[in-house]
Design a protein around this motif. Structure first.
Motif, PDB file in Angstrom:
ATOM      1  N   LYS A 166       0.684  -1.367   0.149  1.00 21.51           N
ATOM      2  CA  LYS A 166       0.059  -0.012   0.072  1.00 21.51           C
ATOM      3  C   LYS A 166       0.819   1.183   0.020  1.00 21.51           C
ATOM      4  CE  LYS A 166      -3.934  -2.158   2.298  1.00 21.51           C
ATOM      5  NZ  LYS A 166      -4.792  -1.962   3.841  1.00 21.51           N
ATOM      6  N   GLY A 167       1.022   1.639  -1.174  1.00 22.69           N
ATOM      7  CA  GLY A 167       2.093   3.049  -1.364  1.00 22.69           C
ATOM      8  C   GLY A 167       3.401   2.445  -0.684  1.00 22.69           C
ATOM      9  N   PRO A 168       4.251   1.622  -1.340  1.00 16.58           N
ATOM     10  CA  PRO A 168       5.412   1.103  -0.853  1.00 16.58           C
ATOM     11  C   PRO A 168       6.489   2.251  -1.057  1.00 16.58           C
ATOM     12  CG  PRO A 168       5.238   0.215  -3.067  1.00 16.58           C
ATOM     13  CD  PRO A 168       3.804   0.729  -2.610  1.00 16.58           C
ATOM     14  N   PHE A 169       7.243   2.529  -0.113  1.00 16.93           N
ATOM     15  CA  PHE A 169       7.984   3.972  -0.150  1.00 16.93           C
ATOM     16  C   PHE A 169       9.664   3.534  -0.095  1.00 16.93           C
ATOM     17  CE2 PHE A 169       9.611   7.715   1.660  1.00 16.93           C
ATOM     18  CZ  PHE A 169       9.077   8.675   0.651  1.00 16.93           C
ATOM     19  N   HIS A 170       9.929   2.583   1.111  1.00 19.33           N
ATOM     20  CA  HIS A 170      11.153   2.459   1.389  1.00 19.33           C
ATOM     21  C   HIS A 170      11.530   1.041   1.262  1.00 19.33           C
ATOM     22  CE1 HIS A 170      15.509   3.251   1.936  1.00 19.33           C
ATOM     23  NE2 HIS A 170      15.561   3.080   3.291  1.00 19.33           N
ATOM     24  N   LEU A 171      12.887   0.639   0.951  1.00  9.56           N
ATOM     25  CA  LEU A 171      12.952  -0.839   0.886  1.00  9.56           C
ATOM     26  C   LEU A 171      14.744  -1.075   1.495  1.00  9.56           C
ATOM     27  CD1 LEU A 171      13.688  -2.600  -2.496  1.00  9.56           C
ATOM     28  CD2 LEU A 171      13.631   0.039  -2.050  1.00  9.56           C
ATOM     29  N   ALA A 172      15.033  -2.048   2.293  1.00  9.06           N
ATOM     30  CA  ALA A 172      16.357  -2.405   2.456  1.00  9.06           C
ATOM     31  C   ALA A 172      16.710  -3.817   2.504  1.00  9.06           C
ATOM     32  CB  ALA A 172      16.483  -2.050   4.038  1.00  9.06           C
ATOM     33  N   ILE A 173      17.975  -4.326   2.335  1.00 12.33           N
ATOM     34  CA  ILE A 173      18.280  -5.745   2.180  1.00 12.33           C
ATOM     35  C   ILE A 173      18.966  -6.018   3.786  1.00 12.33           C
ATOM     36  CG2 ILE A 173      20.250  -5.223   1.246  1.00 12.33           C
ATOM     37  CD1 ILE A 173      19.914  -7.884  -0.266  1.00 12.33           C
ATOM     38  N   ASP A 174      18.587  -7.135   4.085  1.00 15.13           N
ATOM     39  CA  ASP A 174      19.271  -7.460   5.055  1.00 15.13           C
ATOM     40  C   ASP A 174      20.564  -8.713   5.137  1.00 15.13           C
ATOM     41  OD1 ASP A 174      18.267 -10.177   5.090  1.00 15.13           O
ATOM     42  OD2 ASP A 174      16.702  -9.935   6.357  1.00 15.13           O
ATOM     43  N   GLN A 175      21.087  -9.058   6.217  1.00 12.59           N
ATOM     44  CA  GLN A 175      22.283  -9.923   5.760  1.00 12.59           C
ATOM     45  C   GLN A 175      21.975 -11.562   5.429  1.00 12.59           C
ATOM     46  OE1 GLN A 175      24.233  -9.890   9.825  1.00 12.59           O
ATOM     47  NE2 GLN A 175      25.561  -7.879   9.018  1.00 12.59           N
ATOM     48  N   ARG A 176      20.574 -11.589   5.440  1.00 13.32           N
ATOM     49  CA  ARG A 176      20.322 -12.804   4.798  1.00 13.32           C
ATOM     50  C   ARG A 176      19.573 -12.828   3.360  1.00 13.32           C
ATOM     51  NH1 ARG A 176      16.601 -15.516   9.405  1.00 13.32           N
ATOM     52  NH2 ARG A 176      16.254 -17.062   7.729  1.00 13.32           N
ATOM     53  N   ASP A 177      19.751 -11.635   2.817  1.00 11.66           N
ATOM     54  CA  ASP A 177      19.396 -11.326   1.530  1.00 11.66           C
ATOM     55  C   ASP A 177      18.025 -11.111   1.277  1.00 11.66           C
ATOM     56  OD1 ASP A 177      21.935 -11.027   0.475  1.00 11.66           O
ATOM     57  OD2 ASP A 177      21.996 -12.959  -0.111  1.00 11.66           O
ATOM     58  N   ARG A 178      17.250 -11.125   2.382  1.00  8.53           N
ATOM     59  CA  ARG A 178      15.939 -10.647   2.396  1.00  8.53           C
ATOM     60  C   ARG A 178      15.516  -9.213   1.980  1.00  8.53           C
ATOM     61  NH1 ARG A 178      14.166 -13.556   7.798  1.00  8.53           N
ATOM     62  NH2 ARG A 178      15.669 -11.986   8.668  1.00  8.53           N
ATOM     63  N   ILE A 179      14.674  -8.929   1.235  1.00 10.86           N
ATOM     64  CA  ILE A 179      14.160  -7.566   1.139  1.00 10.86           C
ATOM     65  C   ILE A 179      12.837  -7.150   1.867  1.00 10.86           C
ATOM     66  CG2 ILE A 179      13.262  -5.973  -0.700  1.00 10.86           C
ATOM     67  CD1 ILE A 179      16.156  -6.986  -1.244  1.00 10.86           C
ATOM     68  N   TRP A 180      12.987  -6.007   2.536  1.00  8.61           N
ATOM     69  CA  TRP A 180      11.974  -5.656   3.407  1.00  8.61           C
ATOM     70  C   TRP A 180      11.592  -4.177   3.036  1.00  8.61           C
ATOM     71  CZ3 TRP A 180      10.900  -7.790   8.437  1.00  8.61           C
ATOM     72  CH2 TRP A 180      11.591  -8.771   8.644  1.00  8.61           C
ATOM     73  N   VAL A 181      10.240  -4.161   2.997  1.00  8.91           N
ATOM     74  CA  VAL A 181       9.420  -3.035   2.444  1.00  8.91           C
ATOM     75  C   VAL A 181       8.577  -2.564   3.219  1.00  8.91           C
ATOM     76  CG1 VAL A 181       7.902  -2.287   0.524  1.00  8.91           C
ATOM     77  CG2 VAL A 181       9.611  -4.281   0.002  1.00  8.91           C
ATOM     78  N   THR A 182       8.581  -1.003   3.211  1.00  5.69           N
ATOM     79  CA  THR A 182       7.840  -0.232   4.141  1.00  5.69           C
ATOM     80  C   THR A 182       6.452   0.333   3.177  1.00  5.69           C
ATOM     81  OG1 THR A 182       9.152   1.678   4.257  1.00  5.69           O
ATOM     82  CG2 THR A 182       9.400   0.087   6.003  1.00  5.69           C
ATOM     83  N   ASN A 183       5.391   0.435   3.944  1.00  2.81           N
ATOM     84  CA  ASN A 183       4.236   0.882   3.181  1.00  2.81           C
ATOM     85  C   ASN A 183       3.665   2.374   3.795  1.00  2.81           C
ATOM     86  OD1 ASN A 183       3.553  -1.267   1.255  1.00  2.81           O
ATOM     87  ND2 ASN A 183       3.572  -2.357   3.156  1.00  2.81           N
ATOM     88  N   ALA A 184       3.868   3.340   2.848  1.00  6.51           N
ATOM     89  CA  ALA A 184       3.486   4.803   3.543  1.00  6.51           C
ATOM     90  C   ALA A 184       2.099   5.024   3.476  1.00  6.51           C
ATOM     91  CB  ALA A 184       4.073   5.903   2.427  1.00  6.51           C
ATOM     92  N   VAL A 185       1.391   4.193   2.919  1.00  4.42           N
ATOM     93  CA  VAL A 185      -0.224   4.377   2.816  1.00  4.42           C
ATOM     94  C   VAL A 185      -0.870   3.220   3.754  1.00  4.42           C
ATOM     95  CG1 VAL A 185      -2.256   4.740   1.539  1.00  4.42           C
ATOM     96  CG2 VAL A 185      -0.094   5.237   0.599  1.00  4.42           C
ATOM     97  N   GLY A 186       0.158   2.496   4.445  1.00  9.51           N
ATOM     98  CA  GLY A 186      -0.624   1.349   5.340  1.00  9.51           C
ATOM     99  C   GLY A 186       0.171   1.349   6.601  1.00  9.51           C
ATOM    100  N   ASP A 187       0.062   0.345   7.431  1.00  8.32           N
ATOM    101  CA  ASP A 187       0.781   0.127   8.742  1.00  8.32           C
ATOM    102  C   ASP A 187       1.302  -1.103   8.610  1.00  8.32           C
ATOM    103  OD1 ASP A 187      -1.517  -1.426   8.832  1.00  8.32           O
ATOM    104  OD2 ASP A 187      -2.439  -0.482  10.728  1.00  8.32           O
ATOM    105  N   THR A 188       1.896  -1.460   7.597  1.00  9.06           N
ATOM    106  CA  THR A 188       2.562  -2.800   7.527  1.00  9.06           C
ATOM    107  C   THR A 188       3.803  -2.866   6.893  1.00  9.06           C
ATOM    108  OG1 THR A 188       1.539  -3.232   5.408  1.00  9.06           O
ATOM    109  CG2 THR A 188       0.444  -4.134   7.252  1.00  9.06           C
ATOM    110  N   VAL A 189       4.654  -3.719   7.222  1.00  4.40           N
ATOM    111  CA  VAL A 189       6.037  -3.993   6.561  1.00  4.40           C
ATOM    112  C   VAL A 189       6.062  -5.309   5.600  1.00  4.40           C
ATOM    113  CG1 VAL A 189       8.609  -4.430   6.958  1.00  4.40           C
ATOM    114  CG2 VAL A 189       7.383  -2.751   8.155  1.00  4.40           C
TER     115      VAL A 189
END
Length: 204
Positions: free
Chosen positions: A181-204
């Motif tokens: 829901k309006g994905p705004f930022h993302l990052a990769i962790d040390q296990r090569d997983r992509i994390w995404v935050t949603n600016a129009v929601g309250d979830t990751v």
């Protein structure tokens, strides 16, 4: 310096003011291998810009704050209002997403556009673009805030672009399988997983 402090503060802050080089409404900042600062800017310097349309370019500063980009910033390559979408690869190439332009652009370390004049838009498949990252293995990941999807360029190869989380054909973007829901930022962790935050929601 007087008076002396009796206790050390939790953090020391040294405010700096960088101007010039097209800087107007900067978004995300990144540092290249030489310590230079790069940022996409939301607006054109000196313009009467409104929040409804982002029309800025790309700015670069030396470590001492001296502007290294032209007075209007680096232009071309399809860049138009990059906002929060700036990332630097290990080879110092600069990847930029554009919110208003609905594109992904690529620049060399000197600010020369390497992407086509209209940028990479993959046949109009992109919407309002936001965050972009380059992983240690040179993969490029970007977020489409407008269409609730993720763009993946294996090792930065635009010819092999893949789109994730797209809603099924004929369905609303709200039906995307990733619940973006309006994905705004993302990052990769040390296990090569992509994390995404949603600016129009309250979830990751």
């Amino acid at each position: 310096f007087l008076p002396y402090l009796t206790n050390a503060p939790n953090a020391w802050t040294l405010p700096l003011k960088f101007t010039g080089g097209g800087l107007s409404g900067p978004g995300k900042i990144m540092f290249d291998s030489e310590g230079n600062v790069w940022t996409g800017v939301n607006f054109i310097i000196g313009g009467q810009s409104l929040d409804a349309f982002w029309n800025g370019n790309l700015s670069k500063f030396a470590p001492n704050g001296r502007a290294l980009s032209p007075p209007t910033g680096f232009t071309g390559g399809g860049i138009l209002g990059p906002g929060f979408g700036t990332a630097i690869a290990a080879d110092d190439k600069v990847w930029v997403t554009s919110t208003s332009g609905k594109t992904i652009s690529l620049f060399d370390k000197n600010g020369k556009a390497l992407s086509p004049p209209k940028g990479y838009d993959f046949g109009g498949q992109l919407g309002l673009m936001q965050s972009i990252i380059v992983t240690p293995n040179r993969d490029v990941w970007a977020l489409d805030f407008g269409k609730d999807q993720i763009v993946y360029l294996p090792q930065g190869d635009v010819a092999k672009a893949k789109f994730y989380c797209q809603a099924p054909e004929g369905k609303s973007k709200k039906d995307n399988p990733c619940k973006l829901k309006g994905p705004f930022h993302l990052a990769i962790d040390q296990r090569d997983r992509i994390w995404v935050t949603n600016a129009v929601g309250d979830t990751v």
